[in-house]
Scaffold this motif. Sequence first.
Motif, short mmCIF file in Angstrom:
data_model
loop_
_atom_site.label_atom_id
_atom_site.label_comp_id
_atom_site.label_asym_id
_atom_site.label_seq_id
_atom_site.Cartn_x
_atom_site.Cartn_y
_atom_site.Cartn_z
N TYR A 84 0.90 -1.14 -0.06
CA TYR A 84 0.14 -0.01 -0.03
C TYR A 84 0.75 1.43 0.02
CZ TYR A 84 -4.05 -3.02 0.94
OH TYR A 84 -4.91 -4.26 0.74
N ASP A 85 0.38 2.36 -0.63
CA ASP A 85 1.11 3.55 -0.50
C ASP A 85 0.51 4.65 0.50
OD1 ASP A 85 2.12 3.08 -2.98
OD2 ASP A 85 0.12 3.38 -4.08
N LYS A 86 -0.44 4.33 0.89
CA LYS A 86 -1.07 5.12 2.19
C LYS A 86 -2.04 4.12 3.24
CE LYS A 86 -1.92 9.27 -0.67
NZ LYS A 86 -1.36 8.82 -1.72
N MET A 87 -1.76 4.33 4.47
CA MET A 87 -2.43 3.76 5.33
C MET A 87 -3.07 4.89 6.39
SD MET A 87 0.14 0.64 6.23
CE MET A 87 -0.64 -0.15 7.51
N LEU A 88 -4.30 4.32 6.55
CA LEU A 88 -5.27 5.39 7.33
C LEU A 88 -5.76 4.56 8.59
CD1 LEU A 88 -7.01 8.04 7.93
CD2 LEU A 88 -8.77 7.13 6.45
N PHE A 89 -5.25 5.21 9.82
CA PHE A 89 -5.58 4.63 11.25
C PHE A 89 -6.92 5.04 11.80
CE2 PHE A 89 -1.20 3.45 10.35
CZ PHE A 89 -1.09 2.12 10.94
N ALA A 90 -7.82 4.42 11.71
CA ALA A 90 -9.23 4.88 12.05
C ALA A 90 -9.22 5.29 13.72
CB ALA A 90 -10.16 3.79 11.86
N SER A 91 -8.28 4.79 14.48
CA SER A 91 -8.62 5.13 15.79
C SER A 91 -7.08 4.78 16.70
CB SER A 91 -9.69 4.24 16.61
OG SER A 91 -9.16 2.78 16.52
N PRO A 92 -6.91 5.57 17.71
CA PRO A 92 -5.97 5.15 18.57
C PRO A 92 -5.54 3.83 18.90
CG PRO A 92 -7.07 7.15 19.29
CD PRO A 92 -7.75 6.44 18.47
N GLU A 93 -6.75 3.06 19.10
CA GLU A 93 -6.55 1.44 19.49
C GLU A 93 -6.05 0.79 18.32
OE1 GLU A 93 -9.27 3.67 22.09
OE2 GLU A 93 -9.27 3.49 19.92
N SER A 94 -6.45 1.38 16.86
CA SER A 94 -6.12 0.61 15.80
C SER A 94 -4.43 0.69 15.71
CB SER A 94 -6.68 1.24 14.53
OG SER A 94 -6.56 2.32 14.23
N VAL A 95 -4.04 1.63 16.14
CA VAL A 95 -2.63 1.73 15.95
C VAL A 95 -1.95 0.81 16.98
CG1 VAL A 95 -0.59 3.41 16.55
CG2 VAL A 95 -2.57 4.38 15.42
N ASP A 96 -2.28 0.69 18.15
CA ASP A 96 -1.67 -0.44 19.12
C ASP A 96 -1.96 -1.73 18.52
OD1 ASP A 96 -0.93 1.64 20.99
OD2 ASP A 96 -2.61 1.81 21.88
N GLU A 97 -3.27 -2.10 18.25
CA GLU A 97 -3.57 -3.15 17.76
C GLU A 97 -2.65 -3.65 16.62
OE1 GLU A 97 -7.97 -2.74 19.26
OE2 GLU A 97 -7.61 -2.66 17.22
N PHE A 98 -2.44 -2.65 15.57
CA PHE A 98 -1.65 -3.08 14.35
C PHE A 98 -0.22 -3.36 14.51
CE2 PHE A 98 1.16 -1.20 11.08
CZ PHE A 98 0.54 -2.12 9.75
N PHE A 99 0.41 -2.71 15.40
CA PHE A 99 1.76 -2.66 15.73
C PHE A 99 2.01 -3.98 16.64
CE2 PHE A 99 1.95 1.35 14.24
CZ PHE A 99 3.14 1.44 13.31
N ALA A 100 1.09 -4.46 17.47
CA ALA A 100 1.05 -5.63 18.27
C ALA A 100 1.05 -6.73 17.45
CB ALA A 100 -0.06 -5.68 19.30
N ALA A 101 0.06 -6.86 16.32
CA ALA A 101 0.30 -7.74 15.42
C ALA A 101 1.39 -7.95 14.36
CB ALA A 101 -1.05 -7.81 14.37
N VAL A 102 2.05 -6.87 14.09
CA VAL A 102 3.26 -6.81 13.53
C VAL A 102 4.27 -7.36 14.29
CG1 VAL A 102 5.12 -5.27 12.47
CG2 VAL A 102 2.54 -5.03 11.79
N MET A 103 4.78 -7.04 15.54
CA MET A 103 5.67 -7.64 16.48
C MET A 103 5.38 -9.07 16.46
SD MET A 103 7.43 -5.20 16.91
CE MET A 103 8.72 -5.67 18.41
N GLU A 104 4.09 -9.29 16.76
CA GLU A 104 3.80 -10.93 17.09
C GLU A 104 4.29 -11.75 15.92
OE1 GLU A 104 0.00 -13.84 17.97
OE2 GLU A 104 -0.22 -11.64 18.16
N LYS A 105 3.93 -11.24 14.75
CA LYS A 105 4.41 -11.98 13.52
C LYS A 105 5.84 -11.82 13.09
CE LYS A 105 -0.16 -12.48 11.39
NZ LYS A 105 -0.76 -12.50 12.61
N ARG A 106 6.52 -10.86 13.68
CA ARG A 106 7.98 -10.72 13.71
C ARG A 106 8.43 -9.94 12.19
NH1 ARG A 106 11.05 -12.45 17.62
NH2 ARG A 106 13.30 -12.52 16.46
N MET A 107 7.58 -9.19 11.82
CA MET A 107 7.55 -8.47 10.63
C MET A 107 8.40 -7.19 10.51
SD MET A 107 3.54 -9.00 9.31
CE MET A 107 4.18 -8.69 7.54
#
Length: 473
Positions: A302-325
């Motif tokens: 993706y060229d752009k990512m729109l985060f809908a809420s503060p919680e979505s930021v935490d949830e997204f990065f938690a998932a990224v770290m969990e999958k070691r991306m």
Amino acid sequence: MMKTGTVFLVGAGPGDIGLITVKGLEAIRQADVILYDRLANPKLLEFASSDCELIYSGKLPDRHILRQEKINDLLVEKALAGKTVVRLKGGDPGVFGRVGEEAASLAQYQIPFEIVPGISSGIAAPLYAGIPVTHRDYAESFAVVTAHDKSKDGKPMLDWEGLARGVDTIAFYMGVGNLSFICENLIKHGKTTSTPVVLIQWGTFGRQKTLEGTLADIYEKAVEAKFSNPAIILVGEVVSLRGKISWFEKKPLYGRQILLARTSAGPSELAKALMDKGADVIEFPKWKKINVTIDLENIFSYDKMLFASPESVDEFFAAVMEKRMDIRQIKADFYGHSSKTIKKLNERGFMADLADDLMPLGKCLVVGGECRQTDALVTSKKEIDRQFLPIFKRMLEEAEVNTMIFPSSASVEPFIEGLKECGIEASELLKNTSVVCMGSQSMKAVERAGIKPDGMPASATKEAVVDYLAAGE
């Protein structure tokens, strides 16, 4: 054999949720079941787990939701079922809280229990009204007294002479209905008619009200002002200090009873900021989060990512770290739906712009929201916690809401739909209320919903909202 649970008999304090003890708050957080009173601030229940069973056991002067015997039986029943049970009582459980009866019932069944003290209303409410109950120049003794008892007419049978002649400061609990009787007996047994008296209703809440007078005239003043319980009646010369050291009622948002539309399942920084400045805040709806499996397979495209809420930021990065991306492979520009969301991204080291500045060029992913025009990544699901709907209705009945805040455009529709589940029409509820919108998008959404907005702060920050309301807007 099922292990017996533990019961915590917890003092919730006088109203201000900041006055709960650390131990009391820990008990609430670990509870499987909470039986709570009318005078325990319902906002404390928001610290409980989403699957905690909440049972209202409040009492009103003219009716009982649950009688004491039934409360005792429920405590025993839930504990024998292996539950961790909290009995949440306003003020201190040992001061007219009938904790002795409840503890005796538990002891009878050899159920382990702990009693967690709380700050008593008879001390806290006067302090929030600017009155210490003792003072080296005015009062060396202090008494707490029930203003109604088990006598047939409900008038307290007390050692009136001992109180009038032997005690400097007297705090009568829940005694407005017997105010004339109290004043007559104190005068009859030795107090002068000029003895100062103050009535303090809903002490330590933003809706706290006070009424000053003397033993000679406070009853007439209370009738004229239609003063009612829950209230503390404080009698003694120390009341005269109020004019010098009153502090709570000088807070910039004292008297503001605010209804705050919520979109988040987590704690609200805005609500805390408003309460810190003296306001009462009712948050609605109460949300509970349902976790989902986050699919991150194509996020690097993706060229752009729109985060809908503060919680979505935490949830997204938690998932990224969990999958070691490797987050460095994300080439997208970041955007946020609100200043709070952008702040969350900034805290993680990413620059971001408001969604209003999002250009319709390139491939875009909405994180934590839905969009018909582009792809969406669901980071969690949430639903209204319907166990809180009757709690919210009781809070509305006790309060006199004068201010409504919509913090975002996304908060408008869920708020209105949630009210409908309570049998309340938003337009009717808000017709005499100042409606504040945090931004132009919020204001447009409010207008589309048929609600007339009254204005908005200079910027969509909690500091700007506090300043806006403090200015009397």
